[in-house]
Design a protein around this motif. Structure first.
Motif, PDB file in Angstrom:
ATOM      1  N   THR A   1      75.294 -72.657 -31.435  1.00  0.00           N
ATOM      2  CA  THR A   1      76.027 -71.416 -31.638  1.00  0.00           C
ATOM      3  C   THR A   1      75.250 -70.562 -32.628  1.00  0.00           C
ATOM      4  O   THR A   1      74.063 -70.802 -32.860  1.00  0.00           O
ATOM      5  CB  THR A   1      77.464 -71.695 -32.124  1.00  0.00           C
ATOM      6  N   GLU A   2      75.895 -69.566 -33.213  1.00  0.00           N
ATOM      7  CA  GLU A   2      75.288 -68.749 -34.248  1.00  0.00           C
ATOM      8  C   GLU A   2      76.396 -68.225 -35.148  1.00  0.00           C
ATOM      9  O   GLU A   2      77.567 -68.182 -34.737  1.00  0.00           O
ATOM     10  CB  GLU A   2      74.488 -67.591 -33.636  1.00  0.00           C
ATOM     11  N   PRO A   3      76.072 -67.847 -36.399  1.00  0.00           N
ATOM     12  CA  PRO A   3      77.115 -67.375 -37.312  1.00  0.00           C
ATOM     13  C   PRO A   3      77.912 -66.214 -36.718  1.00  0.00           C
ATOM     14  O   PRO A   3      77.349 -65.282 -36.144  1.00  0.00           O
ATOM     15  CB  PRO A   3      76.313 -66.927 -38.548  1.00  0.00           C
ATOM     16  N   GLY A   4      79.241 -66.338 -36.843  1.00  0.00           N
ATOM     17  CA  GLY A   4      80.106 -65.289 -36.333  1.00  0.00           C
ATOM     18  C   GLY A   4      80.484 -65.414 -34.878  1.00  0.00           C
ATOM     19  O   GLY A   4      81.218 -64.577 -34.354  1.00  0.00           O
ATOM     20  N   ARG A   5      80.011 -66.452 -34.188  1.00  0.00           N
ATOM     21  CA  ARG A   5      80.297 -66.619 -32.765  1.00  0.00           C
ATOM     22  C   ARG A   5      81.271 -67.786 -32.556  1.00  0.00           C
ATOM     23  O   ARG A   5      81.180 -68.819 -33.210  1.00  0.00           O
ATOM     24  CB  ARG A   5      79.012 -66.866 -31.980  1.00  0.00           C
ATOM     25  N   GLU A   6      82.162 -67.627 -31.615  1.00  0.00           N
ATOM     26  CA  GLU A   6      83.119 -68.674 -31.271  1.00  0.00           C
ATOM     27  C   GLU A   6      82.436 -69.748 -30.417  1.00  0.00           C
ATOM     28  O   GLU A   6      81.643 -69.427 -29.544  1.00  0.00           O
ATOM     29  CB  GLU A   6      84.298 -68.061 -30.508  1.00  0.00           C
ATOM     30  N   PHE A   7      82.759 -71.019 -30.691  1.00  0.00           N
ATOM     31  CA  PHE A   7      82.237 -72.107 -29.863  1.00  0.00           C
ATOM     32  C   PHE A   7      83.389 -73.036 -29.489  1.00  0.00           C
ATOM     33  O   PHE A   7      84.488 -72.975 -30.052  1.00  0.00           O
ATOM     34  CB  PHE A   7      81.103 -72.868 -30.560  1.00  0.00           C
ATOM     35  N   LEU A   8      83.130 -73.915 -28.524  1.00  0.00           N
ATOM     36  CA  LEU A   8      84.171 -74.777 -27.967  1.00  0.00           C
ATOM     37  C   LEU A   8      83.858 -76.245 -28.236  1.00  0.00           C
ATOM     38  O   LEU A   8      82.755 -76.718 -27.942  1.00  0.00           O
ATOM     39  CB  LEU A   8      84.287 -74.533 -26.455  1.00  0.00           C
ATOM     40  N   ILE A   9      84.823 -76.958 -28.799  1.00  0.00           N
ATOM     41  CA  ILE A   9      84.713 -78.397 -29.051  1.00  0.00           C
ATOM     42  C   ILE A   9      85.462 -79.109 -27.934  1.00  0.00           C
ATOM     43  O   ILE A   9      86.666 -78.910 -27.764  1.00  0.00           O
ATOM     44  CB  ILE A   9      85.321 -78.760 -30.418  1.00  0.00           C
ATOM     45  N   GLU A  10      84.758 -79.961 -27.174  1.00  0.00           N
ATOM     46  CA  GLU A  10      85.373 -80.637 -26.034  1.00  0.00           C
ATOM     47  C   GLU A  10      85.133 -82.147 -26.115  1.00  0.00           C
ATOM     48  O   GLU A  10      84.035 -82.592 -26.445  1.00  0.00           O
ATOM     49  CB  GLU A  10      84.804 -80.107 -24.721  1.00  0.00           C
ATOM     50  N   ALA A  11      86.167 -82.895 -25.784  1.00  0.00           N
ATOM     51  CA  ALA A  11      86.047 -84.353 -25.750  1.00  0.00           C
ATOM     52  C   ALA A  11      87.256 -84.922 -25.007  1.00  0.00           C
ATOM     53  O   ALA A  11      88.322 -84.298 -24.941  1.00  0.00           O
ATOM     54  CB  ALA A  11      85.985 -84.938 -27.160  1.00  0.00           C
ATOM     55  N   LYS A  12      87.072 -86.109 -24.434  1.00  0.00           N
ATOM     56  CA  LYS A  12      88.193 -86.831 -23.825  1.00  0.00           C
ATOM     57  C   LYS A  12      88.529 -88.003 -24.746  1.00  0.00           C
ATOM     58  O   LYS A  12      87.651 -88.817 -25.075  1.00  0.00           O
ATOM     59  CB  LYS A  12      87.831 -87.340 -22.433  1.00  0.00           C
ATOM     60  N   ILE A  13      89.793 -88.094 -25.155  1.00  0.00           N
ATOM     61  CA  ILE A  13      90.222 -89.094 -26.126  1.00  0.00           C
ATOM     62  C   ILE A  13      91.312 -89.954 -25.481  1.00  0.00           C
ATOM     63  O   ILE A  13      92.286 -89.438 -24.925  1.00  0.00           O
ATOM     64  CB  ILE A  13      90.742 -88.403 -27.398  1.00  0.00           C
TER      65      ILE A  13
END
Length: 489
Positions: free
Chosen positions: A45-57
């Protein structure tokens, strides 16, 4: 006594077989900690940008909670999974936006999940700030249509500047009809920029060529610029522009308005009306917007009563009077031109009411409603108009007091409109000729100065230009000329 002891041992055995729990409805199935399957162990990503955290638990005993933690992000988020029925499997999909001011290259983000038996599992995702999401940008590029005048030696400078926020990989330049093909892999500004300037001699014959410039960055994003090059005798240009700046960089550093579009009055004939604030302003006329070549109309050094089209010898037309409007007419076939001036008082604009006054005939019925009349920059509603400042010397000239902070790639959306507390009311407003590349502002208001005889525009186009370079910009507007410009401070 013996019976009591046996009963107690039986209760203990049943308790141990059933497992331990804080919940009356809970019992262990396998007694194992939960599992976390990451979609990826690294997120760019980069500063100021939205990112997505994905995982199956997953956990066969049931999940209690998930915690996401990183101190630098000020992130400590716990997701409670016990609010409804028992959850055995959960698809984590959590969006997070970092601060623009974040410093650093990579950060460990911990995902910790806890099951109903209190057992935990932690996995770590590495979040890096080296993501590339932006395609290269041409900050200077040839026009879509380029006219080269047929000469004994016909020349064209292929000139452009392309930049990328991270790093360029390769730039291709091709003119297939001339077997002209170049590939550039060496760049300036730490690999982020290319300034290209190649003087090319063309065959001295009437012809049409196709120029393609393709810039690709390290992430594979690409931007393509196409131009049609026409070699011809002096054409009847559909558009002509007045340039009052000295460099190619200034021609291309605006969002819109530089150079200034002028009027085509007849075949080969043009008229430029221009407000001159300072004595000594130097101007040229250009049929292309991005460069002073291949054609530039200026004074002929051999005969100052005529214009030349040759950029290598053309001298500027110097406007010697300050605080007056100039009107310049010229013919590109005969090279004849004429210059005259008229006063600010003689200039007329469509504004129907004194700017800043407090008495306004709101509905055109002779009545008045006390409010301050003004207009300005509007992006959403007339209730939110950003007020223009009227020039102290020239009342036709307006500007925004505060600059606009704009980012590269940002697509604007605005009109010039009057303020009104009730919301929409087109008392005094302007629209543009072309949303993507605004050049003229046509009056669109319901009321206007009775001395203004030009018809209203029928084009309800909001200005939606795309910003090429991040920076601070000042907006200027001339109500007499119907011309605006948004230029870097």
């Amino acid at each position: 006594m013996k019976t009591t002891k046996c009963f107690s041992l039986l209760l203990i055995l049943l308790y141990l077989l059933s497992g331990c729990s804080d919940d009356d409805d809970y019992s262990d199935v396998d007694g194992l900690p939960p599992t976390i399957s990451l979609a990826s162990s690294t997120i760019q990503t980069e500063p100021g940008r939205e990112f997505l955290i994905e995982a199956k638990i997953e956990d066969k005993d049931g999940l209690r909670s998930i915690n996401l933690k990183n101190a630098a992000f000020q992130l400590d988020k716990t997701i409670d999974l016990t609010l409804d029925s028992i959850v055995y499997s959960f698809d984590l999909s959590y969006k997070f936006k970092t601060a623009k001011t974040l410093e650093g290259d990579n950060f460990p983000l911990e995902i910790t999940t806890t099951d109903l038996g209190g057992r935990t599992t932690t996995e770590t995702i590495t979040v890096t700030m080296d993501g590339d999401f932006t395609s290269p940008v041409f900050t200077l590029a040839p026009d879509n249509d380029i006219t080269v005048l047929l000469k004994s030696e016909t020349r064209l400078n292929i000139k452009f500047t392309v930049e990328d926020d991270k790093a360029l990989s390769i730039v291709y330049i091709n003119i297939p009809e001339l077997d002209y093909s170049q590939e550039v892999t060496t760049f300036t500004n730490s690999g982020k920029a290319l300034v290209y300037d190649d003087p090319l001699t063309l065959p001295s014959k009437l012809a049409t060529y196709n120029l393609e410039i393709r810039a690709v960055d390290k992430a594979g994003h690409e931007t393509v610029k196409n131009s049609i090059i026409t070699v011809s005798e002096m054409p009847d240009f559909p558009k002509m522009y007045l340039a009052d700046v000295a460099t190619v960089e200034e021609l291309n550093s605006d969002v819109f308005g530089v150079p200034m579009r002028i009027e085509r009055t007849a075949a080969y004939e043009y008229k430029a009306n221009y407000y001159n604030e300072k004595a000594g302003t130097e101007i040229f006329f250009l049929p292309q917007k991005s460069d002073f070549t291949p054609i530039c109309f200026g004074l002929d050094p051999v005969d100052n009563t005529k214009l030349t089209d040759d950029p290598s010898i053309a001298q500027p037309i110097v406007l010697t009077q300050a605080n007056v409007y100039y009107e310049i007419t010229f013919n590109v076939q005969t090279a004849a031109y004429n210059i005259k001036t008229y006063s600010i008082a003689d200039a007329i604009d469509p504004v129907p009411h004194k700017f800043g006054s407090v008495s306004l005939d709101t509905w055109g019925d002779g009545g008045s409603w006390l409010q301050e009349f003004y207009f300005g920059y509007m992006t959403s509603s007339p209730k939110e108009v950003v007020k223009f400042k009227q020039d102290a010397t020239n009342p036709h000239l307006y500007s925004l007091s505060a600059p606009l902070a704009l980012e590269a790639g940002e697509k604007m959306n605005f009109i010039i409109h009057n303020w009104h507390s009730d919301g929409w009311w087109n008392y005094c407003t302007w629209r543009v000729d072309d949303s993507d590349e605004p050049e003229t502002f046509g009056y669109y208001g319901n009321f206007k100065n009775p001395l203004w005889t030009k018809p209203n525009t029928t084009l309800d186009n909001w200005a939606k230009p795309t910003v090429k370079q991040t920076g601070s910009y000042k907006l200027y507007f001339d109500a007499h000329l119907g011309r605006g410009k948004l230029v870097r401070e």
